[in-house]
Design a protein around this motif. Sequence first.
Motif, PDB file in Angstrom:
ATOM      1  N   MET A   1       0.854  -1.201   0.000  1.00 24.81           N
ATOM      2  CA  MET A   1       0.000   0.000   0.000  1.00 24.81           C
ATOM      3  C   MET A   1       0.889   1.249   0.000  1.00 24.81           C
ATOM      4  O   MET A   1       1.887   1.296   0.734  1.00 24.81           O
ATOM      5  CB  MET A   1      -0.913  -0.009   1.243  1.00 24.81           C
ATOM      6  N   PRO A   2       0.561   2.287  -0.798  1.00 25.08           N
ATOM      7  CA  PRO A   2       1.395   3.491  -0.865  1.00 25.08           C
ATOM      8  C   PRO A   2       1.473   4.215   0.483  1.00 25.08           C
ATOM      9  O   PRO A   2       0.532   4.173   1.284  1.00 25.08           O
ATOM     10  CB  PRO A   2       0.680   4.362  -1.905  1.00 25.08           C
ATOM     11  N   VAL A   3       2.614   4.849   0.707  1.00 18.90           N
ATOM     12  CA  VAL A   3       2.838   5.630   1.932  1.00 18.90           C
ATOM     13  C   VAL A   3       2.863   7.108   1.548  1.00 18.90           C
ATOM     14  O   VAL A   3       3.578   7.500   0.623  1.00 18.90           O
ATOM     15  CB  VAL A   3       4.158   5.224   2.620  1.00 18.90           C
ATOM     16  N   TYR A   4       2.097   7.923   2.287  1.00 16.16           N
ATOM     17  CA  TYR A   4       2.020   9.357   2.016  1.00 16.16           C
ATOM     18  C   TYR A   4       2.634  10.123   3.177  1.00 16.16           C
ATOM     19  O   TYR A   4       2.352   9.827   4.353  1.00 16.16           O
ATOM     20  CB  TYR A   4       0.566   9.797   1.823  1.00 16.16           C
ATOM     21  N   SER A   5       3.489  11.071   2.854  1.00 11.42           N
ATOM     22  CA  SER A   5       4.012  11.983   3.873  1.00 11.42           C
ATOM     23  C   SER A   5       3.161  13.242   3.847  1.00 11.42           C
ATOM     24  O   SER A   5       2.796  13.724   2.773  1.00 11.42           O
ATOM     25  CB  SER A   5       5.472  12.340   3.589  1.00 11.42           C
ATOM     26  N   THR A  20       3.719  10.399   8.454  1.00 11.78           N
ATOM     27  CA  THR A  20       3.389   9.597   7.275  1.00 11.78           C
ATOM     28  C   THR A  20       2.170   8.739   7.576  1.00 11.78           C
ATOM     29  O   THR A  20       1.860   8.466   8.745  1.00 11.78           O
ATOM     30  CB  THR A  20       4.563   8.684   6.867  1.00 11.78           C
ATOM     31  N   ILE A  21       1.480   8.316   6.505  1.00 10.23           N
ATOM     32  CA  ILE A  21       0.287   7.494   6.673  1.00 10.23           C
ATOM     33  C   ILE A  21       0.127   6.598   5.451  1.00 10.23           C
ATOM     34  O   ILE A  21       0.489   6.989   4.340  1.00 10.23           O
ATOM     35  CB  ILE A  21      -0.962   8.385   6.865  1.00 10.23           C
ATOM     36  N   GLU A  22      -0.386   5.373   5.676  1.00  8.57           N
ATOM     37  CA  GLU A  22      -0.615   4.441   4.573  1.00  8.57           C
ATOM     38  C   GLU A  22      -2.072   4.535   4.114  1.00  8.57           C
ATOM     39  O   GLU A  22      -2.986   4.552   4.933  1.00  8.57           O
ATOM     40  CB  GLU A  22      -0.312   3.004   5.019  1.00  8.57           C
ATOM     41  N   ALA A  29      -5.987   9.174   2.052  1.00 11.08           N
ATOM     42  CA  ALA A  29      -4.985   9.627   3.018  1.00 11.08           C
ATOM     43  C   ALA A  29      -5.418  10.934   3.663  1.00 11.08           C
ATOM     44  O   ALA A  29      -5.295  11.115   4.885  1.00 11.08           O
ATOM     45  CB  ALA A  29      -3.636   9.791   2.319  1.00 11.08           C
ATOM     46  N   GLU A  45       2.726  11.477  -2.115  1.00  8.96           N
ATOM     47  CA  GLU A  45       3.189  10.096  -2.007  1.00  8.96           C
ATOM     48  C   GLU A  45       4.716  10.083  -1.948  1.00  8.96           C
ATOM     49  O   GLU A  45       5.379  10.781  -2.722  1.00  8.96           O
ATOM     50  CB  GLU A  45       2.700   9.286  -3.213  1.00  8.96           C
ATOM     51  N   LYS A  46       5.269   9.310  -1.041  1.00 10.33           N
ATOM     52  CA  LYS A  46       6.720   9.289  -0.856  1.00 10.33           C
ATOM     53  C   LYS A  46       7.400   8.764  -2.120  1.00 10.33           C
ATOM     54  O   LYS A  46       7.037   7.727  -2.653  1.00 10.33           O
ATOM     55  CB  LYS A  46       7.108   8.418   0.343  1.00 10.33           C
TER      56      LYS A  46
END
Length: 416
Positions: A1-5, A20-22, A29, A45-46
């Motif tokens: 799952m993508p990780v967002y900062s 950060t959050i998935e 997000a 997205e990181k």
Amino acid sequence: MPVYSYEAMDQSTGAEVKDTIEAATEAEAQALVRQKGFFVTKIAEKGRGDKKKKDKDKKKGPNRKKKSFTLGGVSAKKLCTFTRQLSTLQDAGLPILRSLRILEGQAKPGALKNSLIGVIDDVEGGNTLSEAMSKQPKAFDNLYVNMVKAGEAGGALEVILQRLAEFKERAQSLKKKVQGAMIYPCAVISVAVGIVGFIMYWIIPKFRVIFEGFEVKLPAMTEYLIMCSNAVVNYWYLFPTIPFGLWVLLKIIRKNKYGRFGVDWLALRIPILGKIIEKSIVARTARTLGTLIASGVPILEALLIARDTSGNEVFIKAYQHIYTAIREGESMAVPLKETRVVDDMVVNMVDVGEETGALDNMLYKVADVYDEEVSVLVDGLVSILEPIMVVVLGLIVGFIVIALFLPLIELLNKLS
């Protein structure tokens, strides 16, 4: 799952949060971050931004548009037109990048076109629109950037741009009305000063030579007039220098915090003009604050932006006091009343707005009322200036005529 900062502001404390959050998508997000009680100011997205930046660097080449040399920033009129056009294009459903390219293509070479080129480059590189605009301070101020940021976070950029366009148009309309009303008095005063200066420099010296040939004792009025004429002839260069020197002195005084406060405080105490300055500041800051709150910007951040748009140290100090009080848990109406920079009507309307949850609408109404009062005061000032200018010019011309004819009358009496 993508990780967002993401970067956000805690709506209860106003503190800045970075974490950060998935999530499966960026929208999801943002929703998860808002559930934590945070207001999203930046999310990405990181690793995605770096990849886009590399792709952008590869595309850069001889076809990249060059910026023209310019001085100064973007005029309020051009920015107002750009905002309305961007709002229309977004409302039509065009992608933001295509909208920017259309507006950049039709813009004439200048500061706005240069800023749009920079914004397009940054958006292509993976930055958000608000991040790209924040790098172009000559065109987009903090108010503009923060409203766009709020629109991006809430997914309602077209609505925010429409509000921003209406805000800019109202501010521009009031400014043009004040400037238009002051053109006539300024033109009359400039012409009067030119004519009196011409008389003092060229006409009076010729009469002085005639009077010296008469060998007659001159009346006090005539001697005073000749003395003023001699001062104009001998020290004419001081007359444009004195206003410039006062302007420089004012700039030096305003470099100091206390000097700036003193000058702004005195400006608010000038009869009639001080009221116009005060009410125009209240109208501008109230509309700014209402627009930001309606756009979803947190109250603390909105207060800081409204504070910076006031342009007067007295109001800056007042808004700082309100900001501190709200951060400590108070409502807005109580510290606003303590500052004593607005009427009780404004305090009561803000109080009602907080109780009913319609603070933005109340602030809009305050701005509308004060805009109307500024228009009335400007019209009143112009109507007062017209008879004052006529009387003053009549006194000056009458004094010159009497002072020149008194020696001639005495000479005629002596000859008879």
